[in-house]
Design a protein around this motif. Sequence first.
Motif, mmCIF file in Angstrom:
data_model
loop_
_atom_site.group_PDB
_atom_site.id
_atom_site.type_symbol
_atom_site.label_atom_id
_atom_site.label_comp_id
_atom_site.label_asym_id
_atom_site.label_seq_id
_atom_site.Cartn_x
_atom_site.Cartn_y
_atom_site.Cartn_z
ATOM 1 N N ALA A 626 17.896 2.355 -1.682
ATOM 2 C CA ALA A 626 17.092 3.552 -1.958
ATOM 3 C C ALA A 626 15.604 3.231 -1.903
ATOM 4 O O ALA A 626 14.806 3.998 -1.352
ATOM 5 C CB ALA A 626 17.467 4.121 -3.319
ATOM 6 N N THR A 627 15.216 2.100 -2.477
ATOM 7 C CA THR A 627 13.813 1.684 -2.450
ATOM 8 C C THR A 627 13.343 1.477 -1.017
ATOM 9 O O THR A 627 12.225 1.867 -0.647
ATOM 10 C CB THR A 627 13.631 0.380 -3.258
ATOM 11 O OG1 THR A 627 14.037 0.599 -4.609
ATOM 12 C CG2 THR A 627 12.184 -0.075 -3.232
ATOM 13 N N GLU A 628 14.187 0.864 -0.192
ATOM 14 C CA GLU A 628 13.819 0.616 1.209
ATOM 15 C C GLU A 628 13.591 1.928 1.951
ATOM 16 O O GLU A 628 12.640 2.055 2.728
ATOM 17 C CB GLU A 628 14.907 -0.197 1.898
ATOM 18 C CG GLU A 628 14.556 -0.563 3.335
ATOM 19 C CD GLU A 628 15.628 -1.394 4.005
ATOM 20 O OE1 GLU A 628 15.323 -2.073 5.006
ATOM 21 O OE2 GLU A 628 16.791 -1.363 3.533
ATOM 22 N N ARG A 629 14.450 2.919 1.721
ATOM 23 C CA ARG A 629 14.258 4.207 2.394
ATOM 24 C C ARG A 629 12.959 4.867 1.939
ATOM 25 O O ARG A 629 12.213 5.420 2.749
ATOM 26 C CB ARG A 629 15.454 5.123 2.115
ATOM 27 C CG ARG A 629 16.738 4.705 2.786
ATOM 28 C CD ARG A 629 17.804 5.791 2.685
ATOM 29 N NE ARG A 629 18.179 6.094 1.312
ATOM 30 C CZ ARG A 629 19.137 5.467 0.641
ATOM 31 N NH1 ARG A 629 19.825 4.478 1.209
ATOM 32 N NH2 ARG A 629 19.440 5.822 -0.607
ATOM 33 N N MET A 630 12.693 4.828 0.634
ATOM 34 C CA MET A 630 11.484 5.469 0.120
ATOM 35 C C MET A 630 10.231 4.801 0.699
ATOM 36 O O MET A 630 9.317 5.491 1.183
ATOM 37 C CB MET A 630 11.457 5.385 -1.408
ATOM 38 C CG MET A 630 10.207 5.982 -2.044
ATOM 39 S SD MET A 630 10.263 5.942 -3.844
ATOM 40 C CE MET A 630 10.311 4.160 -4.135
ATOM 41 N N ILE A 631 10.167 3.477 0.671
ATOM 42 C CA ILE A 631 8.995 2.787 1.218
ATOM 43 C C ILE A 631 8.934 2.966 2.726
ATOM 44 O O ILE A 631 7.850 3.111 3.311
ATOM 45 C CB ILE A 631 9.027 1.300 0.825
ATOM 46 C CG1 ILE A 631 8.933 1.176 -0.695
ATOM 47 C CG2 ILE A 631 7.886 0.536 1.495
ATOM 48 C CD1 ILE A 631 9.139 -0.212 -1.226
ATOM 49 N N GLY A 632 10.103 3.020 3.371
ATOM 50 C CA GLY A 632 10.123 3.302 4.804
ATOM 51 C C GLY A 632 9.533 4.660 5.126
ATOM 52 O O GLY A 632 8.910 4.855 6.178
ATOM 53 N N GLY A 633 9.691 5.640 4.206
ATOM 54 C CA GLY A 633 9.066 6.945 4.393
ATOM 55 C C GLY A 633 7.552 6.867 4.298
ATOM 56 O O GLY A 633 6.830 7.485 5.094
ATOM 57 N N TRP A 634 7.045 6.089 3.327
ATOM 58 C CA TRP A 634 5.588 5.909 3.221
ATOM 59 C C TRP A 634 5.023 5.227 4.462
ATOM 60 O O TRP A 634 3.958 5.602 4.961
ATOM 61 C CB TRP A 634 5.242 5.104 1.970
ATOM 62 C CG TRP A 634 5.402 5.835 0.674
ATOM 63 C CD1 TRP A 634 6.240 5.529 -0.365
ATOM 64 C CD2 TRP A 634 4.700 7.012 0.254
ATOM 65 N NE1 TRP A 634 6.111 6.435 -1.387
ATOM 66 C CE2 TRP A 634 5.161 7.351 -1.044
ATOM 67 C CE3 TRP A 634 3.724 7.808 0.845
ATOM 68 C CZ2 TRP A 634 4.679 8.451 -1.745
ATOM 69 C CZ3 TRP A 634 3.244 8.906 0.141
ATOM 70 C CH2 TRP A 634 3.715 9.220 -1.120
ATOM 71 N N VAL A 635 5.746 4.226 4.970
ATOM 72 C CA VAL A 635 5.279 3.528 6.173
ATOM 73 C C VAL A 635 5.244 4.484 7.363
ATOM 74 O O VAL A 635 4.285 4.501 8.143
ATOM 75 C CB VAL A 635 6.164 2.300 6.483
ATOM 76 C CG1 VAL A 635 5.773 1.669 7.818
ATOM 77 C CG2 VAL A 635 6.054 1.264 5.371
ATOM 78 N N ALA A 636 6.293 5.304 7.497
ATOM 79 C CA ALA A 636 6.345 6.243 8.626
ATOM 80 C C ALA A 636 5.173 7.211 8.582
ATOM 81 O O ALA A 636 4.523 7.479 9.608
ATOM 82 C CB ALA A 636 7.668 7.004 8.605
ATOM 83 N N LEU A 637 4.856 7.753 7.407
ATOM 84 C CA LEU A 637 3.746 8.700 7.291
ATOM 85 C C LEU A 637 2.406 8.013 7.510
ATOM 86 O O LEU A 637 1.514 8.548 8.180
ATOM 87 C CB LEU A 637 3.775 9.369 5.921
ATOM 88 C CG LEU A 637 4.907 10.383 5.690
ATOM 89 C CD1 LEU A 637 4.982 10.784 4.228
ATOM 90 C CD2 LEU A 637 4.721 11.611 6.573
ATOM 91 N N ALA A 638 2.227 6.798 6.941
ATOM 92 C CA ALA A 638 0.968 6.068 7.126
ATOM 93 C C ALA A 638 0.754 5.716 8.590
ATOM 94 O O ALA A 638 -0.372 5.769 9.109
ATOM 95 C CB ALA A 638 0.960 4.813 6.263
ATOM 96 N N GLU A 639 1.835 5.352 9.271
ATOM 97 C CA GLU A 639 1.762 5.010 10.694
ATOM 98 C C GLU A 639 1.315 6.227 11.514
ATOM 99 O O GLU A 639 0.453 6.125 12.401
ATOM 100 C CB GLU A 639 3.146 4.530 11.155
ATOM 101 C CG GLU A 639 3.197 3.892 12.519
ATOM 102 C CD GLU A 639 4.568 3.310 12.780
ATOM 103 O OE1 GLU A 639 4.637 2.180 13.256
ATOM 104 O OE2 GLU A 639 5.584 3.998 12.504
ATOM 105 N N GLN A 640 1.872 7.396 11.194
ATOM 106 C CA GLN A 640 1.467 8.615 11.902
ATOM 107 C C GLN A 640 0.018 8.976 11.591
ATOM 108 O O GLN A 640 -0.721 9.440 12.470
ATOM 109 C CB GLN A 640 2.381 9.769 11.505
ATOM 110 C CG GLN A 640 3.817 9.642 11.988
ATOM 111 C CD GLN A 640 4.670 10.804 11.519
ATOM 112 O OE1 GLN A 640 4.363 11.972 11.769
ATOM 113 N NE2 GLN A 640 5.753 10.505 10.816
#
Length: 998
Positions: A626-640
């Motif tokens: 769950a933590t990996e998915r949540m941080i993966g969401g932050w990375v995806a938005l920051a990357e965009q």
Amino acid sequence: MDGPTGTVRIPPGRQEIILACLLMEAGRVIGTSRLLDLIWPDEAPDTARTQIQICVSRLRKSFAEAGLTVSVVSRAPGYLLRTGDETVDLQVFNRQVMASRVLVKEGRDAEAAEMLRAAVALWRGPCLSGIPNETMRSWGVRLDEDRLAAIETYLGLELGLGRSHDLVGEISRQVHENPLRERLRGQLMLALHRSGRQAEALDVYRAGRQLLADELGLEPGEELRQLERAILAGDPALLAPTARPTVTEVAARSGDPQPPPDRNRAAAPQPVEPATPGYGEERPRQLPADTADFVANEPVLRTVEAALLGDDGQRALGLVVIAGKPGVGKSALATHVAHRIGRTRFPDGQLYCDLRGVGADPVSPQDALGRFLRALGIPGPMIPDDIDERAEMYRTLLASRQLLVVLDDAANEAQISPLLPGSSSCAVVVTSRSRLAGLPGAMRIELEVLDRTQALELLSRVIGEARVAREPAAADALVRTVGGLPLALRIVAARLAARPHWTLASMGHRLASERHRLDELAHGEMTMRASLSLTHDGLSNAEQRLLRLFSLADGPTVPGWTAGALLDDDSPFPSDLVEPLVDVQMLDAVAVERTGEFRYRFHEVIRLFAREQLALHDSPAVQLAATERMIGGWVALAEQAHARVYGGDFTVLHGSGRRWQPPAAYAESVLSEPIDWLDSEQPNLCLAVDQAARAGLHELCWDLATTLVTLFEARGYFDQWEYTHRRALEATRAAQNRRGTAAVLGSLGTMHLSRQQPDEARRSLGLALKIFEELDDRHGLALCRRDLALLERQVGAEDVALALYEQAIRDFEAVGDVVGRAGVLTQSSYIWMRRGSTALAHDQLEEALAVFREVGYTHGEAHALRRAGQVLLRRGEHAEAERVLLRVLDNVRRNRDLIGEGHLLRNLGEVHEAGKRYDQAQEAYRQALAVREKIIDVGGVAVVRLDLARVLLRSGRAAEAGALLDQARESFRDRGMRPEQEQADLLARELAGPSVRP
């Protein structure tokens, strides 16, 4: 309802109740069980669910026949009404109210007032008045209360804008319709007083006092009494401010036709415009929202206010410490007091910081000072690294201001002391679980639980007076059971509000049983645990799971999409998943984003409870996923966000960490202003880096940290830059992740360059370069060589710098990073300009500008244009140089870039000086000096003083030049600025010789 073919008639009864409920919660799932409770509060028939389905089917048919673009969607465990953004007035009203709060925080009171007026104009009478259902009636009363609160708010804003005379009639009508509303009565008194009608203002008070005595047997509240005393005393604080125009009036004026330009007149250089008003003089409005159902303890409120305000200003710093156990309402009291007195008694603003004293990662005083200095208008690069220097700058800025500081959840005195202003014109409210006895001069308030009267009032506000009146004995017992603890009472009351068919007695029995089961706990802890456990056990399994997983989100406020990430649910409306937790007060909805999605926050006590449940029910593997998915969401938005700023995925390295994509529509909306989004989410993003490091997610950790440099570099967030990169470096080295280590080291080298720390920069960049060479990573090599070239250029090794720039260009070309290559061309053009090769420099800048414009990288374009203006100055093309520099100046002012504005004004001074237009040069330098002084840039101030002294000397004003030169030389000596000191010494020798004339 109205449709394209006319009014849609909905028959009274069950269909009407279902439609009203769906409209009230449009966009959210309404459980079938909730509809059953609404329609049959006592006992539902066996066919109840079938009857609900039939009603929904008939509603769908009515909508379709009328051509309405709304639909009722079946979604477990019930139904959801899909509507357009502007279809339901209630949603429009709530969005506009929330948006108005943002405008107020930004100091845009006139716009906020107009937005609230538009929101109130949506009302067409009492809400839900035609539906014979008790629960619906209570909802309608609450909504009508929201309307009145909005009216009071915009009237208060407009009184603050100096429109008292125009408002007297409107407020009089509101007081007539709502005679017991003390806030409205106070506004009418103030409007009359400011209109020169003191006798009438006092009559309004006396009439209200008599009415309260006759109707309720009460005296007016303290706020109204204070206002009466102030009017009688002729308090100058009540004087009306100067009236300011409305937004509409400003827009109308700006639309006035302008005279046509004189085409026969020769073009002349444009004068330098003054800096934007308010630069460096921001009035921060950082307070969180006041608690809607706050129950005041008037003696405590008066004590806190008196300590903060003092006696006619004859006091030292007003400092109040509010202490007490968890859930007793410390933060609510501090926020309520700050809202009550903040606007009128502290007009220069209110600062707020949640210090997270009881958390695992409390806010450091250094970080809090950095936040406050930015809020007060100091650009990030101007904020010193040393905590003592930050505190000195902070106290300097507050010395001449009337400002209120709220420090919430403090750990100890050491965390507080650097944040105290040095001026008696300011005041500070601190909340803490401890008494902070080491703070000298503080008034300490030990906050107690609610007494019986206050607790019953709070209960009535949440579930309605009628339910409390029906079961007075049960209400008393319920209050005793929770021990008068406000948080526990709100949680229990929310559970009752969500179950209108439950009696207060049944809730009391449930809670007493839960307390008996937990009787090994201390009383205060037992009260909270019982309340939380009871509500938790009443949730569905899915809701309990989300509560547990949501506690993994560390941020102060969390967007709704994180719920989807934690559950791995790709629903386009993830807030639907969270709303059941809000309904029972296990989560607070604290803000609305521009997408219409809510932001959420845990009370710290509830977060700890949820984490206990997480440890009991979810394995480490489940938590990590769950933590990996949540941080993966932050990375995806920051990357965009980075790609939107730079026009693509340029000048940044990425890792192989798994992304989780938030809803596309959400990302498209919030990232329309990518830097602003990064800035607003900065606390969450930095905490995500830290959380990734703790969880061993090293690829996501270094990737997110280095991507955030887009924000850190733009806003000068050097503390956050260093902290996130140190954590990422620990994670990559522990995992022996060599590429991640090199990427972080290279980015740290860039930070040290920006901080003017050449030795540290060379060390970090050298280590990164070596690893990238071993890995044959051309992109990493390009980034390192670019920064090493800048380092060599700064120490005067221009040939070495040019060689590194050439290698960096080849590396960027090899990986297709066109923006990286254009950035190198912009940097190397400076060396060619200094060497007199202005044609080559000009060609490089033209090539770079073409790339920046093609991809839409506006910051790169502005930087290249400034360099182009300097090249034109070197070539003697003064008029064209001025035109280019003025264009860039306009851009940096629109972006509120104070540092860039200072640089551009100085460049324009140089252009005028080179053209021997000394009066214009003086004006430009003086404006540059004013900007530098506002942001407390001591070194920059000294440099501009040297420029101005030189121009004054050329103008024959030797005495004034000498005074400025003495100040500049002293600053250069104190700060070790040797090249500048040598220039100042040369000018001093010239000044000591024969007088100079132009």
